[in-house]
Enzyme design. Structure first.
Site, mmCIF file in Angstrom:
data_model
loop_
_atom_site.group_PDB
_atom_site.id
_atom_site.type_symbol
_atom_site.label_atom_id
_atom_site.label_comp_id
_atom_site.label_asym_id
_atom_site.label_seq_id
_atom_site.Cartn_x
_atom_site.Cartn_y
_atom_site.Cartn_z
ATOM 1 N N SER A 45 13.331 -5.986 0.146
ATOM 2 C CA SER A 45 13.006 -5.131 1.283
ATOM 3 C C SER A 45 12.642 -3.708 0.887
ATOM 4 O O SER A 45 13.240 -2.747 1.352
ATOM 5 C CB SER A 45 14.185 -5.124 2.243
ATOM 6 N N ARG A 105 7.318 1.973 -4.346
ATOM 7 C CA ARG A 105 8.341 3.031 -4.418
ATOM 8 C C ARG A 105 9.654 2.454 -3.909
ATOM 9 O O ARG A 105 9.675 1.440 -3.219
ATOM 10 C CB ARG A 105 7.941 4.232 -3.556
ATOM 11 N N ASP A 162 11.812 -8.560 4.022
ATOM 12 C CA ASP A 162 12.812 -9.038 5.000
ATOM 13 C C ASP A 162 12.248 -9.118 6.418
ATOM 14 O O ASP A 162 12.638 -9.988 7.201
ATOM 15 C CB ASP A 162 14.098 -8.193 4.963
HETATM 16 MG MG MG Z 1 18.812 -7.102 5.926
#
Ligand code: MG
Ligand code: ADP
Length: 493
Positions: free
Chosen positions: A150, A165, A203
């Protein structure tokens, strides 16, 4: 008759005025939606925008008939989850999972340090739950793994993505620019595990896929949104609108265009880093200044779990100058404690305080003692802190309405709903716009969805609709979204 002394009344008035600095008016929400629509278009047309609008190469969403057993891991921001998912093909699944907090020192160390830790967790899990894969005669049967990662990556294939990044407090310089699937596979191979990383999944995309697999409606899910450590969203966009994909000077890879759509990972945490429309207070500014990435992720810094606790801490410290936690009344404050330590207040504290309806604020006082190093706080103190919490939490939820509303508008989903509604007979059900959400903030913050929905109603004048935008939207928690979503993408791989 008031039970508070004059001094306490004055303190509470001051707390309410700080709380009022977090008020996010209907006009502000509308302005936010307009600016979001604008930046969304920029990101679809041009690469390297702050709100990146990353093409994910996922060109279809599931319908609930998918089957199989897959591994999924999720590097969220706070925890690392390893799970195996059995998709039954009837919108149902079974899931086994293990969850470990990510040691803080690994978040700012080396890529080797982090990824070997992750591989070790996978080893423990596979040895415990899939030991059959280690028997000699089945050793050739590798488990396919979907890697939910994520953080912003430049994805060039389903299982290849270069880290752009870090966000959410991670800072591992040597990983930037590297393929995170390869970093993980290398450490998995070093442990000789029968596991192959076949898909890299944000995610938000996982949440979108998982919700689409399990959602009740006939139509697929439009948007998957995360309100956890960070905030971000992924939605289904029409291919012709992603015009940067057709720019010959860009390096976008191959994709299957037959569905006419592609899932876009918006990276909306970076919405309005220019601060044209986002609210700003001294408490937000103090947080940004002390963050590892000043001036970046400005939307995320006002919305998600990593930050709300710190905003609260800044506001509490400011209120202490106005008599909060009066030592003369026997209250004592640990001077080396959490209140004086940046980033030490967890956002779950806001949920606890927001949910405290005890007459003498017992839960808030307990929390102040246990988690903030304040003993024997008065009822006036507790009421004052609750006024701050209320302002911060409500603002977060109202801001969260911006990307949701803008996505429903920009994709034409709301227009479609309005037409269907106009044509429907009285009392006839019209298919709603389905949105899957995940993350501890949306899941546990009391009233989060209610405040978000209020904000959706507030922007009705902007959309000139007879049929309400708020009622058009169905929001459902995509429970275990990232795991199931990663499995669904591993399945396509
Ligand atoms: Mg999560
Ligand atoms: P991740 O982002 O790692 O996937 P979560 O969705 O659980 O994990 O989000 C973790 C974040 O949510 C942390 O910032 C934490 O402070 C916050 N959080 C945890 N519990 C609560 C709660 N009860 N209410 C509000 N925020 C919470």
């Amino acid at each position: 008759m008031s039970i508070l002394s004059d001094k306490e009344e004055a303190l509470l008035a001051k707390a309410r005025s700080i709380g009022a600095e977090f008020v996010y008016e209907p006009e502000d929400v509308a302005k936010g939606v307009r600016e979001y629509l604008n930046l969304m278009e920029q990101g679809l047309k041009h690469s390297k925008q702050a709100m990146t609008m990353i093409p994910t190469y996922v060109t279809a969403v599931p319908n609930g008939t998918e089957k199989g057993v897959y591994l999924a891991v999720d590097l969220g921001g706070t925890n690392f989850r390893v799970c195996s998912i059995h998709l039954h093909g009837d919108s149902k699944f079974t899931l086994t999972q293990a969850k470990t907090p990510i040691p803080k020192e690994l978040m700012i160390g080396t890529s080797k340090g982090l990824f070997s830790f992750l591989a070790k967790q996978i080893e423990d899990f596979v040895k415990k739950h899939h030991s059959d894969h280690f028997e000699p005669e089945t050793s050739y049967s590798q488990l396919k793994l979907g890697f939910t990662f994520s953080f912003p990556v430049e994805q060039v294939a389903l299982n290849k993505g270069y880290l752009i990044r870090w966000t959410k407090g991670f800072d591992i310089q040597d990983a930037i620019g590297k393929d995170v699937c390869e970093l993980l596979q290398t450490e998995i191979d070093a442990l000789d595990l029968p596991v192959r990383v076949v898909a890299l999944v944000n995610d938000t995309v996982g949440t979108l896929m998982a919700r689409s697999y399990t959602s009740p409606g006939k139509a697929g899910t439009l948007l998957g949104a995360i309100f956890g450590t960070g905030t971000n969203g992924a939605y289904v966009e029409k291919l012709p609108r992603i015009s940067k994909l057709f720019n010959k000077t860009e390096n976008y890879g191959e994709y299957d265009s037959s569905s006419g759509v592609m899932v876009i990972n918006t990276e909306w945490g970076a919405f309005d880093n220019a601060m044209k429309v986002l609210p700003d207070t001294p408490y937000d500014r103090a947080l940004d200044k002390n963050s590892v990435n000043p001036g970046m992720q400005m939307f995320e810094k006002r919305v998600s779990g990593m930050f709300l606790g710190e905003i609260l801490r800044n506001a509490i410290v400011a209120l202490m100058a106005d008599g909060l936690f009066n030592v003369a009344h026997g209250t004592s404050i640990d001077e080396n404690g959490p209140l004086f330590t940046p980033w030490s207040i967890d956002t779950s504290a806001l949920s606890t305080i927001q949910a405290d309806y005890t007459s003498s604020y017992t839960l808030t006082k307990q929390l102040l003692e246990r988690d903030m190093g304040v003993s024997a706080a008065s009822t006036g103190d507790a009421m004052a802190v609750k006024a701050l919490v209320y302002g911060i939490g409500k603002r977060s939820a109202r801001l969260s309405a911006i990307p949701i509303a803008a996505t429903a508008i920009a994709t034409g989903a709301y227009e479609k709903y309005k037409l269907a509604k106009a044509e429907a007979a009285e009392g006839e059900e019209v298919e709603k716009i389905d949105i899957g959400v995940d993350g501890s903030v949306v899941e546990y913050y009391p009233g989060f969805e209610r405040y978000l929905r209020e904000a959706l109603r507030d922007i009705q004048p902007l959309v000139h609709g007879a049929a309400g935008l708020e009622e058009a939207i169905r929001i459902g928690i995509a429970k275990d979204g990232s795991g199931v979503g990663a499995a669904l993408i591993a399945l396509v791989a």
